[in-house]
Write a protein that holds these residues in place. Structure first.
Motif, PDB file in Angstrom:
ATOM      1  N   GLU A   1       0.842  -1.198   0.000  1.00 25.12           N
ATOM      2  CA  GLU A   1       0.000   0.000   0.000  1.00 25.12           C
ATOM      3  C   GLU A   1       0.877   1.247   0.000  1.00 25.12           C
ATOM      4  O   GLU A   1       0.572   2.238  -0.669  1.00 25.12           O
ATOM      5  CB  GLU A   1      -0.927  -0.006   1.213  1.00 25.12           C
ATOM      6  N   LEU A   2       1.962   1.181   0.752  1.00 26.15           N
ATOM      7  CA  LEU A   2       2.912   2.299   0.759  1.00 26.15           C
ATOM      8  C   LEU A   2       3.558   2.454  -0.610  1.00 26.15           C
ATOM      9  O   LEU A   2       3.708   3.564  -1.122  1.00 26.15           O
ATOM     10  CB  LEU A   2       3.976   2.068   1.829  1.00 26.15           C
ATOM     11  N   TRP A   3       3.955   1.324  -1.210  1.00 24.43           N
ATOM     12  CA  TRP A   3       4.557   1.387  -2.540  1.00 24.43           C
ATOM     13  C   TRP A   3       3.569   1.949  -3.570  1.00 24.43           C
ATOM     14  O   TRP A   3       3.961   2.674  -4.480  1.00 24.43           O
ATOM     15  CB  TRP A   3       5.011  -0.006  -2.969  1.00 24.43           C
ATOM     16  N   ALA A   4       2.273   1.618  -3.415  1.00 27.31           N
ATOM     17  CA  ALA A   4       1.270   2.120  -4.346  1.00 27.31           C
ATOM     18  C   ALA A   4       1.188   3.649  -4.287  1.00 27.31           C
ATOM     19  O   ALA A   4       1.053   4.328  -5.314  1.00 27.31           O
ATOM     20  CB  ALA A   4      -0.094   1.508  -4.025  1.00 27.31           C
ATOM     21  N   VAL A   5       1.286   4.193  -3.069  1.00 26.18           N
ATOM     22  CA  VAL A   5       1.281   5.653  -2.927  1.00 26.18           C
ATOM     23  C   VAL A   5       2.529   6.249  -3.574  1.00 26.18           C
ATOM     24  O   VAL A   5       2.473   7.284  -4.257  1.00 26.18           O
ATOM     25  CB  VAL A   5       1.208   6.048  -1.432  1.00 26.18           C
ATOM     26  N   MET A   6       3.649   5.580  -3.391  1.00 22.59           N
ATOM     27  CA  MET A   6       4.900   6.057  -3.992  1.00 22.59           C
ATOM     28  C   MET A   6       4.811   6.043  -5.518  1.00 22.59           C
ATOM     29  O   MET A   6       5.291   6.974  -6.186  1.00 22.59           O
ATOM     30  CB  MET A   6       6.062   5.193  -3.514  1.00 22.59           C
ATOM     31  N   LEU A   7       4.185   4.996  -6.074  1.00 25.61           N
ATOM     32  CA  LEU A   7       4.019   4.942  -7.532  1.00 25.61           C
ATOM     33  C   LEU A   7       3.120   6.067  -8.020  1.00 25.61           C
ATOM     34  O   LEU A   7       3.355   6.651  -9.088  1.00 25.61           O
ATOM     35  CB  LEU A   7       3.425   3.588  -7.937  1.00 25.61           C
ATOM     36  N   LYS A   8       2.069   6.364  -7.258  1.00 24.72           N
ATOM     37  CA  LYS A   8       1.160   7.438  -7.635  1.00 24.72           C
ATOM     38  C   LYS A   8       1.900   8.766  -7.724  1.00 24.72           C
ATOM     39  O   LYS A   8       1.576   9.630  -8.549  1.00 24.72           O
ATOM     40  CB  LYS A   8       0.027   7.528  -6.614  1.00 24.72           C
ATOM     41  N   GLU A   9       2.921   8.923  -6.856  1.00 23.32           N
ATOM     42  CA  GLU A   9       3.728  10.156  -6.854  1.00 23.32           C
ATOM     43  C   GLU A   9       4.893  10.079  -7.838  1.00 23.32           C
ATOM     44  O   GLU A   9       5.738  10.964  -7.877  1.00 23.32           O
ATOM     45  CB  GLU A   9       4.263  10.408  -5.439  1.00 23.32           C
ATOM     46  N   GLY A  10       4.941   8.989  -8.614  1.00 22.00           N
ATOM     47  CA  GLY A  10       5.980   8.871  -9.643  1.00 22.00           C
ATOM     48  C   GLY A  10       7.294   8.308  -9.150  1.00 22.00           C
ATOM     49  O   GLY A  10       8.299   8.356  -9.872  1.00 22.00           O
ATOM     50  N   GLU A  11       7.329   7.742  -7.945  1.00 23.30           N
ATOM     51  CA  GLU A  11       8.575   7.227  -7.379  1.00 23.30           C
ATOM     52  C   GLU A  11       8.807   5.775  -7.808  1.00 23.30           C
ATOM     53  O   GLU A  11       8.975   4.870  -6.973  1.00 23.30           O
ATOM     54  CB  GLU A  11       8.529   7.338  -5.849  1.00 23.30           C
ATOM     55  N   PHE A  12       8.845   5.528  -9.086  1.00 20.79           N
ATOM     56  CA  PHE A  12       8.981   4.165  -9.600  1.00 20.79           C
ATOM     57  C   PHE A  12      10.341   3.564  -9.248  1.00 20.79           C
ATOM     58  O   PHE A  12      10.434   2.392  -8.864  1.00 20.79           O
ATOM     59  CB  PHE A  12       8.773   4.155 -11.112  1.00 20.79           C
TER      60      PHE A  12
END
Length: 533
Positions: A322-333
């Motif tokens: 869930e944390l990674w999903a938020v990071m992806l939403k912010e472009g932190e791939f």
């Protein structure tokens, strides 16, 4: 005296070998020739052939296919491959580990004579073998193809895994069998190739793997045997009186074999050593070895001993995606990739990564990635449908190495494409270019969106913001402009013009043309051609 057969579709190459080698010095009494695989088979049916020099690339059937046939029906014949493809040099190095060599054209005759001499030495050595044991020589030297088929039938349960059934099957095939005889099976499994190989090249490399296993694992145990199970898997069968005989030396032999495979065959490979079994227990032991191989997703180039392998029920601690999903939403791939890789590597160090955990991680990570891409308007099934992406996906759960490679590819491709859609001009430019190239086709909004891997609604918003009109309106305008130019500047039939701008129905084209120009195509041509003249 020995007989040798040269098989090559190039007559000059055959004659060059015939005249360039000192056959008398080697003790070859007769040199026979064939220019096709069919001719070669005819020779085998009428003559005893001890050594075959065989070109790989030939019309109708290859030298590899001929060798398979020879191994099945005339297993005593040794084969030396010839080829003019220099990019197979690594295969040559690999094959030199076994008893069969691989020589590049033009043939260096001194090297060829040395190779033939090695083959002759092997033939003489095989013919002078001592009696290894009461049953060992019969099992592994006499009628090798028949023995191999017997083992395969045991492994696939064509022979029931019961002592009486095994004994009866051996008697029916005239194979000497002692119920007290025991063997140790070893599964050799390729985990991945480091070079991209064609099917033909992979077949050559697997053939070399088998030769190397005979040399490095079977070694001086002449009555051992190597069996090809399926693509990338071999089974070594070594007779033994006790497990203790192998505990000190077999693991070291497998480790040397793995080192050779990495160096010469450009692959990762692990060995799985079974326990000592009787014939009727072979099926169960091979299945156990396959299960250990399947469970090994964490380690490359390692030797496993099934007697020491324990399957532990592990509590699967998946990361907080869930944390990674938020990071992806912010472009932190990239940061997500780093954290995911660290998690997997940490599990390997803890010896807590098994096939089940790897599968669960892959499924959750893939779902998270696809949702993140969908939220950005990207159609994941379009972005990852190319052959390279499909290959990464197919092999992702085979090992942690493959999964990390899949994550790198998936995130890398997503980041690369996201950088282009952030600049709407580049996407719009690609759409316009695509429309102009395919204007004569029946284009839909979905077709155009698929070309740039975007959701149709998302693409429409980008396009309209940049161009001030919908994609469908732009497409019609471009078709109308092209039709007008063709009416005025060419003598093309109007039906041909309609087809050229994407209208299969001439009446529909005429109605749409008149609706936007107040003239039908004939009137438009007459008015503006006269004006230009």
């Amino acid at each position: 005296m020995l007989q040798l057969l040269i098989v090559d579709d190039e007559i000059h190459a055959v004659e060059g070998i015939r005249s360039g080698v000192n056959w008398d010095k080697l003790g070859i009494s007769s040199v026979l020739t064939a220019y096709t695989v069919k001719q070669a088979k005819d020779v085998f049916e009428s003559e005893r052939i001890d050594i075959m020099l065989c070109d790989i690339e030939m019309p109708q059937a290859s030298g590899l296919e001929l060798t398979e046939w020879v191994n099945e029906y005339y297993p005593q014949t040794l084969t030396i491959f010839l080829t003019c493809h220099a990019d197979f040099k690594y295969a040559k190095q690999a094959l030199q580990l076994g008893s069969i060599d691989y020589i590049l054209k033009p043939i260096p005759f001194a090297e060829l004579e040395n190779t033939i001499q090695k083959a002759i030495d092997k033939i003489q050595k095989d013919s002078e073998l001592a009696q290894f044991s009461q049953y060992g020589q019969f099992w592994f030297q006499h009628q090798p193809m028949l023995i191999e088929r017997f083992w395969m039938d045991l492994i696939h349960q064509a022979i029931p895994p019961v002592a009486e059934a095994v004994r009866n099957a051996a008697a029916e095939r005239n194979i000497p069998y002692d119920e007290a005889m025991t063997v140790v099976p070893i599964l050799l499994g390729v985990q991945r190739w480091h070079k991209k190989l064609t099917l033909r090249e992979e077949k050559i490399m697997e053939y070399a793997l088998k030769n190397a296993a005979e040399e490095l694992i079977i070694g001086n145990k002449q009555h051992g045997q190597i069996i090809a199970l399926d693509s990338g898997r071999l089974l070594a069968i070594l007779p033994a009186d006790s497990q203790a005989e192998f505990e000190l030396h077999l693991k070291n032999k497998c480790e040397r074999y793995i080192e050779a495979c990495v160096q010469y065959f450009y692959c990762d490979l692990s060995c799985y050593i079974g326990s000592l079994v009787h014939g009727q227990d072979m099926y169960a032991m091979v299945n156990q070895l396959r299960e250990v191989e399947k469970r090994n997703v964490a380690y490359n180039n390692k030797v496993f001993q099934v007697a020491n392998y324990q399957v532990e029920s592990s509590h699967h601690e998946l990361p907080n995606m869930e944390l990674w999903a938020v990071m992806l939403k912010e472009g932190e791939f990239v940061k997500v990739l780093q954290e995911a890789t660290t998690y997997l590597e940490h599990k390997v160090k803890q010896d807590r990564l098994d096939a089940n955990l790897l599968q669960l991680f892959y499924q959750d990570f893939q779902q998270m990635m696809y949702v993140a891409l969908q939220n950005k308007g990207i159609q994941a099934h379009q972005l990852f449908s190319d052959p390279v992406s499909l290959t990464f996906t197919e092999t992702a759960t085979r090992s942690v190495t493959n999964l990390i490679a899949w994550m790198n590819h998936t995130i890398g491709r997503a980041v690369e494409f996201l950088s282009t859609i952030e600049q709407s001009e580049s996407v719009v430019h690609r759409v316009i270019s695509y429309i102009k190239r395919h204007i004569a086709e029946d284009l839909s909004r979905e077709d155009i969106a698929n070309h740039v891997f975007l959701n149709p609604d998302y693409l429409t918003r980008i396009f309209k913001k940049e161009m001030g009109l919908a994609i469908s309106d732009y497409l019609f305008q471009e078709r109308l402009k092209l039709a007008q130019d063709l009416l005025v500047k060419t003598e093309m039939p109007i039906s041909a013009i309609a087809s050229h701008v994407g209208y299969a129905n001439f009446s529909h084209f005429s109605r749409m043309f008149k609706k936007h120009t107040d003239m039908n195509p004939i009137e438009y041509r007459q008015r503006y051609q006269q004006r230009d003249s």
